[in-house]
Design a protein around this motif. Structure first.
Motif, short mmCIF file in Angstrom:
data_model
loop_
_atom_site.label_atom_id
_atom_site.label_comp_id
_atom_site.label_asym_id
_atom_site.label_seq_id
_atom_site.Cartn_x
_atom_site.Cartn_y
_atom_site.Cartn_z
N VAL A 123 0.95 -1.24 -0.08
CA VAL A 123 0.01 0.20 -0.04
C VAL A 123 0.92 1.24 0.03
N VAL A 124 0.33 2.32 -0.80
CA VAL A 124 0.99 3.62 -0.67
C VAL A 124 0.21 4.58 0.24
N ARG A 125 1.05 5.20 1.19
CA ARG A 125 0.22 5.99 2.04
C ARG A 125 0.96 7.27 2.10
N ALA A 126 0.29 8.18 1.67
CA ALA A 126 0.47 9.72 1.59
C ALA A 126 0.89 10.33 2.75
N ASP A 127 1.67 11.27 2.82
CA ASP A 127 2.04 12.06 4.03
C ASP A 127 0.76 13.03 4.02
N ALA A 128 0.48 13.59 5.40
CA ALA A 128 -0.47 14.43 5.82
C ALA A 128 -0.42 15.62 4.69
N ASP A 129 0.63 16.08 4.55
CA ASP A 129 0.94 17.41 3.64
C ASP A 129 0.86 17.28 2.25
N GLY A 130 0.68 15.78 1.80
CA GLY A 130 0.71 15.50 0.39
C GLY A 130 2.06 15.63 -0.38
N ARG A 131 3.22 15.90 0.45
CA ARG A 131 4.39 16.13 -0.19
C ARG A 131 5.41 14.91 -0.19
N GLY A 132 4.93 13.84 0.43
CA GLY A 132 5.75 12.73 0.54
C GLY A 132 5.06 11.31 0.51
N LYS A 133 5.33 10.31 0.56
CA LYS A 133 4.67 9.01 0.85
C LYS A 133 5.56 7.89 1.18
N SER A 134 4.98 6.89 1.90
CA SER A 134 5.73 5.72 2.30
C SER A 134 4.84 4.56 1.43
N ILE A 135 5.86 3.73 1.16
CA ILE A 135 5.31 2.36 0.33
C ILE A 135 5.51 1.33 1.63
N TRP A 136 4.22 0.95 2.01
CA TRP A 136 4.25 -0.35 3.21
C TRP A 136 4.09 -1.59 2.31
N ILE A 137 5.21 -2.70 2.72
CA ILE A 137 4.83 -4.07 2.33
C ILE A 137 4.69 -4.80 3.56
N THR A 138 3.74 -5.66 3.46
CA THR A 138 3.45 -6.86 4.76
C THR A 138 3.59 -8.07 4.23
N LEU A 139 4.37 -9.00 4.89
CA LEU A 139 4.57 -10.39 4.37
C LEU A 139 4.38 -11.28 5.55
N PRO A 140 3.67 -12.65 5.23
CA PRO A 140 3.51 -13.27 6.17
C PRO A 140 4.88 -14.25 6.41
N LEU A 141 4.95 -14.78 7.72
CA LEU A 141 5.97 -15.56 7.87
C LEU A 141 5.56 -17.02 8.32
#
Length: 141
Positions: A123-141
């Motif tokens: 998932v891509v999550r935008a920063d609150a100010d819209g000027r950046g982002k995080s790409i989150w990866i979640t994997l099962p172990l």
């Protein structure tokens, strides 16, 4: 995978200059964190996870450094779950799932193929100010 990222008990945050050496440092830090958290480096998810992480950090360095002099990597894990995010301050938000349908052969398509092949989520999550982002990866172990 219904794991709430906030509920994962193990976390580590690393901020690096947005330059090529960030890829190696992010991988080495991931390996150290996983060992500390009891995740064996021979676990079948580890090598693909390190490749995914490397691709995401390399993308931030390659495409976002002009606006984002730093890249931040967040590592997290809990029972049966490994997660990480790569954050930069460039506003562009890639269409993760579009990379699969656009006959993508680049790094992002590889990231998505590996993530989905392992039963993970992205998932891509935008920063609150819209000027950046995080790409989150979640994997099962």
């Amino acid at each position: 995978m219904a794991t709430q990222l906030e509920a994962l008990p193990h976390r580590h945050v690393l901020t690096l200059p947005a330059e090529p050496s960030a890829v190696r440092m992010a991988r080495e830090t991931a390996e150290q964190a996983m060992v500390e958290w009891g995740i064996g480096l021979r676990h079948p998810t580890v090598d693909p996870a390190l490749l995914i992480l490397s691709e995401l950090v390399a993308n931030s360095v390659r495409h976002a450094a002009v606006l984002s002099p730093q890249v931040t990597v967040i590592y997290a894990s809990g029972p049966g779950c490994l997660a990480f995010a790569v954050h930069d301050r460039h506003p562009y938000q890639p269409a993760l799932y579009g990379s699969l349908t656009d006959a993508g052969t680049g790094g992002l398509a590889t990231v998505m193929e590996l993530t989905l092949g392992l039963g993970g989520t992205a998932v891509v999550r935008a920063d609150a100010d819209g000027r950046g982002k995080s790409i989150w990866i979640t994997l099962p172990l």
